[in-house]
Design a protein around this motif. Structure first.
Motif, PDB file in Angstrom:
ATOM      1  N   GLU A  54       0.830  -1.214   0.000  1.00 14.80           N
ATOM      2  CA  GLU A  54       0.000   0.000   0.000  1.00 14.80           C
ATOM      3  C   GLU A  54       0.861   1.259   0.000  1.00 14.80           C
ATOM      4  O   GLU A  54       0.521   2.257  -0.652  1.00 14.80           O
ATOM      5  N   ALA A  55       1.976   1.223   0.715  1.00 22.59           N
ATOM      6  CA  ALA A  55       2.875   2.390   0.713  1.00 22.59           C
ATOM      7  C   ALA A  55       3.464   2.618  -0.674  1.00 22.59           C
ATOM      8  O   ALA A  55       3.580   3.766  -1.134  1.00 22.59           O
ATOM      9  N   LEU A  56       3.821   1.535  -1.355  1.00 22.70           N
ATOM     10  CA  LEU A  56       4.350   1.668  -2.723  1.00 22.70           C
ATOM     11  C   LEU A  56       3.302   2.234  -3.675  1.00 22.70           C
ATOM     12  O   LEU A  56       3.618   3.032  -4.563  1.00 22.70           O
ATOM     13  N   GLN A  57       2.051   1.821  -3.475  1.00 22.55           N
ATOM     14  CA  GLN A  57       0.981   2.342  -4.330  1.00 22.55           C
ATOM     15  C   GLN A  57       0.852   3.854  -4.169  1.00 22.55           C
ATOM     16  O   GLN A  57       0.703   4.597  -5.151  1.00 22.55           O
ATOM     17  N   GLN A  58       0.919   4.347  -2.937  1.00 24.01           N
ATOM     18  CA  GLN A  58       0.810   5.779  -2.699  1.00 24.01           C
ATOM     19  C   GLN A  58       2.002   6.541  -3.277  1.00 24.01           C
ATOM     20  O   GLN A  58       1.844   7.607  -3.893  1.00 24.01           O
ATOM     21  N   GLN A  59       3.210   5.995  -3.082  1.00 24.20           N
ATOM     22  CA  GLN A  59       4.401   6.657  -3.594  1.00 24.20           C
ATOM     23  C   GLN A  59       4.404   6.685  -5.125  1.00 24.20           C
ATOM     24  O   GLN A  59       4.783   7.691  -5.743  1.00 24.20           O
ATOM     25  N   THR A  60       3.972   5.585  -5.742  1.00 29.16           N
ATOM     26  CA  THR A  60       3.891   5.547  -7.198  1.00 29.16           C
ATOM     27  C   THR A  60       2.880   6.562  -7.708  1.00 29.16           C
ATOM     28  O   THR A  60       3.108   7.233  -8.733  1.00 29.16           O
ATOM     29  N   GLY A  61       1.771   6.702  -7.012  1.00 29.00           N
ATOM     30  CA  GLY A  61       0.761   7.673  -7.409  1.00 29.00           C
ATOM     31  C   GLY A  61       1.274   9.101  -7.347  1.00 29.00           C
ATOM     32  O   GLY A  61       0.973   9.919  -8.238  1.00 29.00           O
ATOM     33  N   ARG A  62       2.076   9.413  -6.333  1.00 29.77           N
ATOM     34  CA  ARG A  62       2.628  10.768  -6.237  1.00 29.77           C
ATOM     35  C   ARG A  62       3.613  11.048  -7.378  1.00 29.77           C
ATOM     36  O   ARG A  62       3.629  12.153  -7.942  1.00 29.77           O
TER      37      ARG A  62
END
Length: 342
Positions: free
Chosen positions: A188-196
């Protein structure tokens, strides 16, 4: 010292410098620490400086150009042919110094800080996506050991995450649940960072005229358009679209001899990131062509006599040539049928 040409073998801390005069005689060969490079070149008159296009090369090129030197970057594979014998830093610096003076040598344009920053967004996003894939594969493999298998795709991953989050699920031991929850939290943290990062890439796309024009080409989206625009700062260094496609590595490797032409698989030279984006985009175009064959006659004709992967590479080559034409000539992409009626 009447230095005319200097070759630098770059490194992390210890640099090898080889200088010659206008007649080609060796003036000096030195081994310098990182902190000694700029003071030395500040004392020298303006001269031709050659370096291999490797890590930190663009940074040093900008620094030396600010001191008034003519800096040229070369692919390392092109310099290798000028190494006389053995492999050491001094021999590499001498080979670089000789290669930079060759009239047939091809050079790499020096990237600006803004270009490198734009490409760093792509490299960081690509790394995060690979890490996300590793986590998803690990999650699937661990749950498969207990017979919990889900379909491929995002819906299957969501189903597996729901199984781990369901505390009523008795088939899942507590130690295993703790381990998988750690993987899910990182996912989930990777998903947020990728989105940014993707938000930053979209902002660059909206601010770049070249990127917006490249997006009009079928198979090239926001990611591919911004990557091409940031990588190719001066498209005029390529004589034609075919040369640009060859630089990316989307042409057959030749082993011709004796008048007999032998073509193999693609050469895979140039930028592998751009090549991958173009091939993936071409695959998406082929998927759309199968559903709407009347809109894509050329790919459908190739699919009738060639494998799908070969057609995807051929279409990626065509997309690269179109991208070069859009960058050099301006304007946007026009479909062949529409262009013929104008």
């Amino acid at each position: 010292m009447q230095v005319g040409t200097i070759g630098i073998d770059l490194a992390k801390n210890v640099f090898q410098v080889h200088g010659i005069d206008a007649a080609g005689a060796v003036v000096f060969t030195r081994k310098l620490r990182r902190s000694q490079i700029l003071p030395l070149f500040a004392k020298l008159p303006s001269c031709l400086v050659g370096m291999e296009a490797c890590a930190t090369a663009h940074h040093w090129a900008r620094e030396l150009e600010a001191l008034g030197h003519d800096v040229r970057l070369m692919p390392a594979s092109y310099v290798k042919a000028y190494v006389k014998r053995g492999k050491n830093d001094a021999a590499d610096a001498a080979a670089i110094c000789e290669a930079v003076t060759r009239p047939s040598m091809r050079f790499v344009p020096v990237k600006s800080v803004e270009q490198q920053a734009a490409l760093m967004l792509h490299r960081a996003r690509d790394l995060l996506i690979r890490q996300r894939t590793q986590l998803i594969n690990a999650l699937r493999a661990h749950l498969a050991e207990l017979g919990m298998v889900a379909a491929t795709g995002r819906d299957g991953v969501k189903k597996l995450i729901a199984i781990v989050a369901d505390e009523i699920e008795e088939q899942l031991p507590d130690p295993m649940r703790e381990a998988l929850q750690a993987l899910i939290a990182q996912l989930e943290a990777l998903q947020q960072q990728t989105g940014r990062l993707e938000c930053q890439i979209h902002a660059q796309h909206r601010a770049s005229d070249a990127s917006r024009r490249l997006e009009t080409i079928p198979g090239i989206g926001v990611i591919g358009a911004t990557a091409i625009a940031a990588t190719v700062s001066d498209p005029t260094v390529f004589k034609s679209g075919r040369e640009f496609a060859a630089w990316i590595g989307l042409v057959p490797r030749q082993t011709s001899s004796g008048g007999k032409e032998r073509l193999g698989s693609i050469s895979k030279q140039g930028d592998r990131y751009l090549r991958r984006l173009l091939v993936v985009g071409a695959t998406a175009v082929l998927r759309h062509a199968r559903a709407h064959p009347d809109k894509h006659p050329w790919p459908m004709q190739l699919l009738a006599r060639r494998p799908a992967k070969v057609v995807a590479v051929a279409l990626a080559n065509k997309m690269a040539r179109i991208a070069w034409a859009v960058l050099v000539r301006g304007g946007t992409y026009r479909a062949p049928v529409l262009a013929a009626t104008v």
